[in-house]
Motif scaffolding. Structure first.
Motif, PDB file in Angstrom:
ATOM      1  N   ILE A 193       0.840  -1.195   0.000  1.00 28.95           N
ATOM      2  CA  ILE A 193       0.000   0.000   0.000  1.00 28.95           C
ATOM      3  C   ILE A 193       0.878   1.249   0.000  1.00 28.95           C
ATOM      4  O   ILE A 193       0.611   2.221  -0.723  1.00 28.95           O
ATOM      5  CB  ILE A 193      -0.949  -0.012   1.212  1.00 28.95           C
ATOM      6  CG1 ILE A 193      -2.008  -1.112   1.042  1.00 28.95           C
ATOM      7  CG2 ILE A 193      -1.617   1.347   1.400  1.00 28.95           C
ATOM      8  CD1 ILE A 193      -2.854  -1.346   2.275  1.00 28.95           C
ATOM      9  N   GLY A 194       1.942   1.214   0.796  1.00 24.72           N
ATOM     10  CA  GLY A 194       2.857   2.354   0.837  1.00 24.72           C
ATOM     11  C   GLY A 194       3.489   2.644  -0.510  1.00 24.72           C
ATOM     12  O   GLY A 194       3.637   3.809  -0.912  1.00 24.72           O
ATOM     13  N   LEU A 195       3.865   1.580  -1.247  1.00 27.62           N
ATOM     14  CA  LEU A 195       4.446   1.776  -2.577  1.00 27.62           C
ATOM     15  C   LEU A 195       3.420   2.354  -3.546  1.00 27.62           C
ATOM     16  O   LEU A 195       3.738   3.227  -4.358  1.00 27.62           O
ATOM     17  CB  LEU A 195       4.976   0.455  -3.127  1.00 27.62           C
ATOM     18  CG  LEU A 195       6.238  -0.138  -2.509  1.00 27.62           C
ATOM     19  CD1 LEU A 195       6.753  -1.265  -3.377  1.00 27.62           C
ATOM     20  CD2 LEU A 195       7.310   0.908  -2.312  1.00 27.62           C
ATOM     21  N   ALA A 196       2.180   1.849  -3.482  1.00 32.27           N
ATOM     22  CA  ALA A 196       1.139   2.357  -4.382  1.00 32.27           C
ATOM     23  C   ALA A 196       0.837   3.824  -4.106  1.00 32.27           C
ATOM     24  O   ALA A 196       0.506   4.584  -5.024  1.00 32.27           O
ATOM     25  CB  ALA A 196      -0.118   1.501  -4.246  1.00 32.27           C
ATOM     26  N   TRP A 197       0.939   4.231  -2.840  1.00 25.34           N
ATOM     27  CA  TRP A 197       0.756   5.648  -2.512  1.00 25.34           C
ATOM     28  C   TRP A 197       1.964   6.478  -2.949  1.00 25.34           C
ATOM     29  O   TRP A 197       1.814   7.577  -3.494  1.00 25.34           O
ATOM     30  CB  TRP A 197       0.546   5.797  -1.001  1.00 25.34           C
ATOM     31  CG  TRP A 197       0.523   7.229  -0.567  1.00 25.34           C
ATOM     32  CD1 TRP A 197      -0.553   8.080  -0.583  1.00 25.34           C
ATOM     33  CD2 TRP A 197       1.629   8.003  -0.091  1.00 25.34           C
ATOM     34  NE1 TRP A 197      -0.174   9.337  -0.135  1.00 25.34           N
ATOM     35  CE2 TRP A 197       1.160   9.309   0.178  1.00 25.34           C
ATOM     36  CE3 TRP A 197       2.975   7.708   0.154  1.00 25.34           C
ATOM     37  CZ2 TRP A 197       1.987  10.317   0.667  1.00 25.34           C
ATOM     38  CZ3 TRP A 197       3.803   8.708   0.636  1.00 25.34           C
ATOM     39  CH2 TRP A 197       3.307  10.000   0.891  1.00 25.34           C
ATOM     40  N   LYS A 198       3.156   5.932  -2.764  1.00 18.47           N
ATOM     41  CA  LYS A 198       4.388   6.665  -3.041  1.00 18.47           C
ATOM     42  C   LYS A 198       4.624   6.874  -4.532  1.00 18.47           C
ATOM     43  O   LYS A 198       5.056   7.955  -4.952  1.00 18.47           O
ATOM     44  CB  LYS A 198       5.561   5.895  -2.429  1.00 18.47           C
ATOM     45  CG  LYS A 198       6.948   6.449  -2.712  1.00 18.47           C
ATOM     46  CD  LYS A 198       7.997   5.565  -2.051  1.00 18.47           C
ATOM     47  CE  LYS A 198       9.424   6.031  -2.353  1.00 18.47           C
ATOM     48  NZ  LYS A 198      10.431   5.155  -1.683  1.00 18.47           N
ATOM     49  N   HIS A 199       4.360   5.847  -5.316  1.00 22.09           N
ATOM     50  CA  HIS A 199       4.689   5.879  -6.751  1.00 22.09           C
ATOM     51  C   HIS A 199       3.408   5.992  -7.582  1.00 22.09           C
ATOM     52  O   HIS A 199       2.512   5.152  -7.469  1.00 22.09           O
ATOM     53  CB  HIS A 199       5.444   4.607  -7.146  1.00 22.09           C
ATOM     54  CG  HIS A 199       6.734   4.414  -6.418  1.00 22.09           C
ATOM     55  ND1 HIS A 199       7.856   5.163  -6.688  1.00 22.09           N
ATOM     56  CD2 HIS A 199       7.086   3.551  -5.419  1.00 22.09           C
ATOM     57  CE1 HIS A 199       8.857   4.770  -5.899  1.00 22.09           C
ATOM     58  NE2 HIS A 199       8.404   3.803  -5.124  1.00 22.09           N
ATOM     59  N   ASP A 200       3.354   6.975  -8.453  1.00 23.61           N
ATOM     60  CA  ASP A 200       2.161   7.193  -9.267  1.00 23.61           C
ATOM     61  C   ASP A 200       1.827   5.990 -10.137  1.00 23.61           C
ATOM     62  O   ASP A 200       0.651   5.738 -10.435  1.00 23.61           O
ATOM     63  CB  ASP A 200       2.354   8.420 -10.161  1.00 23.61           C
ATOM     64  CG  ASP A 200       2.365   9.725  -9.384  1.00 23.61           C
ATOM     65  OD1 ASP A 200       1.933   9.729  -8.214  1.00 23.61           O
ATOM     66  OD2 ASP A 200       2.819  10.746  -9.942  1.00 23.61           O
ATOM     67  N   ASN A 201       2.841   5.260 -10.583  1.00 25.26           N
ATOM     68  CA  ASN A 201       2.619   4.170 -11.539  1.00 25.26           C
ATOM     69  C   ASN A 201       2.663   2.782 -10.916  1.00 25.26           C
ATOM     70  O   ASN A 201       2.850   1.788 -11.617  1.00 25.26           O
ATOM     71  CB  ASN A 201       3.646   4.257 -12.672  1.00 25.26           C
ATOM     72  CG  ASN A 201       3.267   5.310 -13.695  1.00 25.26           C
ATOM     73  OD1 ASN A 201       2.095   5.536 -13.941  1.00 25.26           O
ATOM     74  ND2 ASN A 201       4.256   5.967 -14.277  1.00 25.26           N
TER      75      ASN A 201
END
Length: 272
Positions: A193-201
């Motif tokens: 979830i943190g990666l999906a929030w951090k990175h637009d793609n």
């Protein structure tokens, strides 16, 4: 509502023979009868119709020992029902030049819309050098890279499925690359979830988990600041399409969130 399943495979009856690690997963999921059963395109569409699924993103599978089913096997399903199946390519990761050429063929000739590599099959996390030429080709072809995150249901090491640091490094190195992390990421769901929030793609798909078992943190993400970030997936034939869709309806996501989850997010990410 039009439902797009972001992670599925053709049921070709070869799992027990060519992917024995997965046999246990089918047995634990109540799908052992499909280990040796082959479903043709029309039979697969009948199951989709019963569940209300418009389209399956069907993927080929390859492991170091060779192909389980090829991109051309998947293309046969697409030729039979082009409005119901979309191809997701895979490649033999250990031969990088041939892998890039095969990906280019699958997209330009066969019309496939994504690449998927399952890291545990290769015991190589997605920041390994063998993946990098493929990421450049995905960007060139404007297709997403799909991969497995989280622990492995099959009896194989799970380390390759950790979102941090491996997938995070890929997203930092290739910010133009659309990445879909399949299988939620459990027990590292919060990392995913943190990666999906951090990175637009960076996106998440829910394949291999019945909706009643989605982690509460993922449900919260889907309903709030992650409405555009999560795609529905089943991992068919491991899980029943009908059961997955029925259980999504029971989540009370609301019409807007449910539509994004079941259809529009996948349509946007895969450029359908």
């Amino acid at each position: 509502m039009k439902i797009i399943d972001a992670w599925a495979q053709p049921a070709l009856g070869r799992v027990r023979q060519k992917l024995p690690e997965v046999a246990r997963l089918f047995e634990k999921s109540g799908s052992a009868h499909l280990l040796d059963q082959s479903l043709d395109p029309a039979q697969t569409v009948a199951l989709m119709d019963a569940a209300g699924v418009e389209r399956l993103m069907l993927c080929a599978w390859c492991r170091p020992e060779g192909w389980l089913w090829t991109n051309d096997d998947v293309a046969e399903f697409i030729r039979a029902f082009p409005d119901r199946f979309t191809g997701v390519a895979t490649v033999h990761l250990a031969d990088p030049v041939a892998a890039v050429r095969e990906l280019d063929r699958a997209v330009r000739v066969l019309g496939f819309k994504a690449l998927r590599v399952v890291p545990w099959l290769w015991k190589l996390p997605p920041n390994d050098k063998l993946y990098y030429p493929l990421y450049v080709k995905c960007i060139e072809l404007d297709i997403p890279f799909c991969t497995q995150v989280g622990h492995t249901g099959p009896l194989m090491p799970s380390e390759t499925g950790r979102p941090v640091p491996y997938l995070d490094e890929v997203a930092l190195t290739f910010p133009e690359l659309r990445i879909v992390g399949g299988h939620i990421g459990h027990p590292w769901t919060d990392e995913m979830i943190g990666l999906a929030w951090k990175h637009d793609n960076v996106f998440i798909d829910t394949s291999a988990y019945l909706p009643r078992y989605y982690p509460p943190a993922l449900i919260h993400f889907m309903k709030t600041y992650g409405q555009q970030k999560v795609l529905f997936g089943s991992n068919f034939p491991q899980l029943s399409l009908e059961k997955c869709v029925e259980q999504v309806r029971q989540l009370d996501l609301g019409t807007e969130v449910e539509t994004s989850f079941l259809e529009t997010n996948a349509r946007r990410v895969f450029r359908l």
